[in-house]
Design a protein around this motif. Structure first.
Motif, PDB file in Angstrom:
ATOM      1  N   VAL A 111      43.710  90.939  76.944  1.00 39.89           N
ATOM      2  CA  VAL A 111      43.535  89.922  75.912  1.00 39.89           C
ATOM      3  C   VAL A 111      42.747  90.550  74.766  1.00 39.89           C
ATOM      4  CG1 VAL A 111      42.591  87.664  75.320  1.00 39.89           C
ATOM      5  CG2 VAL A 111      43.553  88.044  77.600  1.00 39.89           C
ATOM      6  N   ARG A 131      50.037  87.516  71.425  1.00 35.04           N
ATOM      7  CA  ARG A 131      49.791  86.674  72.600  1.00 35.04           C
ATOM      8  C   ARG A 131      48.692  85.650  72.325  1.00 35.04           C
ATOM      9  NH1 ARG A 131      50.415  91.556  75.546  1.00 35.04           N
ATOM     10  NH2 ARG A 131      52.021  91.483  77.177  1.00 35.04           N
ATOM     11  N   ARG A 132      47.709  86.077  71.565  1.00 37.74           N
ATOM     12  CA  ARG A 132      46.549  85.223  71.318  1.00 37.74           C
ATOM     13  C   ARG A 132      46.874  84.035  70.416  1.00 37.74           C
ATOM     14  NH1 ARG A 132      41.944  87.034  67.231  1.00 37.74           N
ATOM     15  NH2 ARG A 132      40.758  85.095  67.126  1.00 37.74           N
ATOM     16  N   TRP A 212      45.326  91.448  87.088  1.00 38.88           N
ATOM     17  CA  TRP A 212      45.222  90.241  86.273  1.00 38.88           C
ATOM     18  C   TRP A 212      43.794  89.704  86.322  1.00 38.88           C
ATOM     19  CZ3 TRP A 212      50.040  86.619  87.332  1.00 38.88           C
ATOM     20  CH2 TRP A 212      51.163  87.207  86.765  1.00 38.88           C
ATOM     21  N   MET A 216      43.936  84.116  87.660  1.00 37.15           N
ATOM     22  CA  MET A 216      45.205  83.996  86.951  1.00 37.15           C
ATOM     23  C   MET A 216      46.380  84.139  87.924  1.00 37.15           C
ATOM     24  SD  MET A 216      46.707  86.194  83.733  1.00 37.15           S
ATOM     25  CE  MET A 216      48.377  85.906  83.138  1.00 37.15           C
ATOM     26  N   SER A 218      50.742  82.965  88.296  1.00 37.33           N
ATOM     27  CA  SER A 218      51.896  82.539  87.510  1.00 37.33           C
ATOM     28  C   SER A 218      53.095  82.382  88.430  1.00 37.33           C
ATOM     29  CB  SER A 218      52.201  83.556  86.402  1.00 37.33           C
ATOM     30  OG  SER A 218      53.226  83.072  85.548  1.00 37.33           O
ATOM     31  N   ARG A 309      49.125  80.605  81.205  1.00 42.51           N
ATOM     32  CA  ARG A 309      48.945  80.981  79.803  1.00 42.51           C
ATOM     33  C   ARG A 309      49.828  80.118  78.899  1.00 42.51           C
ATOM     34  NH1 ARG A 309      47.849  85.935  77.101  1.00 42.51           N
ATOM     35  NH2 ARG A 309      47.916  87.102  79.053  1.00 42.51           N
ATOM     36  N   LYS A 310      49.205  79.432  77.938  1.00 39.23           N
ATOM     37  CA  LYS A 310      49.966  78.625  76.997  1.00 39.23           C
ATOM     38  C   LYS A 310      50.854  79.540  76.156  1.00 39.23           C
ATOM     39  CE  LYS A 310      46.793  74.709  76.565  1.00 39.23           C
ATOM     40  NZ  LYS A 310      45.955  73.897  75.632  1.00 39.23           N
ATOM     41  N   ALA A 312      53.629  80.940  77.246  1.00 33.87           N
ATOM     42  CA  ALA A 312      54.539  81.621  78.165  1.00 33.87           C
ATOM     43  C   ALA A 312      55.483  80.604  78.793  1.00 33.87           C
ATOM     44  CB  ALA A 312      53.758  82.364  79.239  1.00 33.87           C
ATOM     45  N   HIS A 315      54.161  78.469  81.760  1.00 30.98           N
ATOM     46  CA  HIS A 315      53.418  77.249  81.409  1.00 30.98           C
ATOM     47  C   HIS A 315      54.395  76.140  81.041  1.00 30.98           C
ATOM     48  CE1 HIS A 315      51.094  74.497  78.847  1.00 30.98           C
ATOM     49  NE2 HIS A 315      50.022  74.923  79.482  1.00 30.98           N
TER      50      HIS A 315
END
Length: 327
Positions: A111, A131-132, A212, A216, A218, A309-310, A312, A315
């Motif tokens: 990040v 990504r941010r 990760w 986290m 996914s 992660r918002k 992606a 999410h």
């Protein structure tokens, strides 16, 4: 899935004006057009602006930085298409800029929260990791950003002909590389990846990769192999990573993922067993999470699981699973 294109990078109806790519004269005219605009990249980061860094910064072609020409992985600007008003759109890379004296501590991190301000650009125009800030961008800005980042990233790793090894040249407005030695033609690659919402009753299968951030997790995902259908890839990847057999599989939505060049195929699958046997080479952990627990995670209240992660597609799919809107 009715809401499929609402996913981040889901598309905005951009006119890519593909027919112009093969016309060198028209491309040159477009580059000289007073209304032409250009997105700028530096070491994979996009130039953005606004107090919330929520707008892609599109510069006129006579901007001082652009007049200096590309200084990075592409020899000429990449043609992205046209605005709704017909203005030509380009992307340029200036990765050779050293950013001397600026904060570089986050560049390359999982990040990257650092920002870099070029001295020749207006105050508040900074390079930020996509990504941010991806969820802050409008659909059009997101599509432009994803396209620019992906195609320029492809040029960075495909400068030489895969047939004979000679240095290749940009062509077709940046959407092709041609080899002057053997005549080979090479096009931007997109790697197909399946990402799976695997459910059993009221639970969904979640996993995490080594390295990760703590907490986290996914949805499981993996690359589609040559000669393989999406359905077969879903079943194979889930079995390889978690040892869980999968029955019925259906397609839900897709997402371009320019990190560096994937196309994520979101699929739903029904597990035939809850028994998990992970492959520690593939993933570090996997577990079944109930709807109630996932709601806690989305609210930031789960003791172990961070929210997905918002931005992606994981999410996006989990959000619609919780809301029962996967139709």
């Amino acid at each position: 899935m009715k809401r499929a294109e609402q996913v981040t990078f889901g598309g905005s109806g951009l006119d890519r004006a593909g027919l112009l790519r093969s016309d060198a004269d028209k491309l040159a005219q477009a580059y000289r057009d007073p209304s032409a605009l250009c997105a700028l990249l530096w070491r994979g980061k996009l130039l953005v602006r606004g107090e919330a860094l929520d707008r892609l910064a599109l510069l006129p072609m006579n901007n001082k930085v652009l007049e200096q020409g590309p200084g990075g992985v592409v020899e000429t600007p990449v043609f992205l298409g046209k605005t709704d008003e017909g203005a030509p759109l380009f992307a340029m890379d200036i990765s050779d800029w050293s950013a001397e004296g600026l904060d570089m501590s986050g560049v390359g991190d999982f990040v990257d929260r650092s920002e870099q301000q070029h001295p020749d650009l207006p105050e508040g125009y900074v390079f930020a990791e996509l990504r941010r800030i991806m969820t802050r961008l409008s659909p059009r800005d997101a599509e432009l950003a994803a396209s620019a980042k992906a195609v320029i990233g492809w040029h960075e790793t495909h400068r030489f002909c895969a047939r004979c090894g000679a240095r290749s040249e940009m062509s077709q407005g940046g959407w092709q590389r041609s080899c002057p030695a053997c005549g080979g033609q090479h096009f931007p690659r997109t790697d197909p990846v399946v990402i799976m919402l695997i459910t059993h009753g009221n639970s969904v299968l979640m996993g995490r990769s080594p390295g990760w951030p703590e907490g986290m997790y996914s949805l499981l995902a993996g690359f589609v192999e040559p000669g393989e259908t999406l359905e077969a890839a879903v079943r194979r990847e889930v079995m390889e990573e978690a040892g869980v057999p999968v029955g019925e599989v259906r397609y839900l939505a897709s997402q371009p993922w320019p990190f560096p060049a994937s196309l994520m195929f979101g699929c739903a699958g029904e597990a035939l067993s809850r028994d998990i046997h992970i492959d520690p080479v593939e993933i570090e952990d996997a577990m079944w999470i109930t709807r109630t627990e996932m709601m806690q995670a989305f609210a930031g209240e789960h003791p172990k699981l961070l929210p997905a992660r918002k931005g992606a597609i994981a999410h996006f799919l989990l959000q619609h699973w919780l809301a029962d809107t996967l139709d």
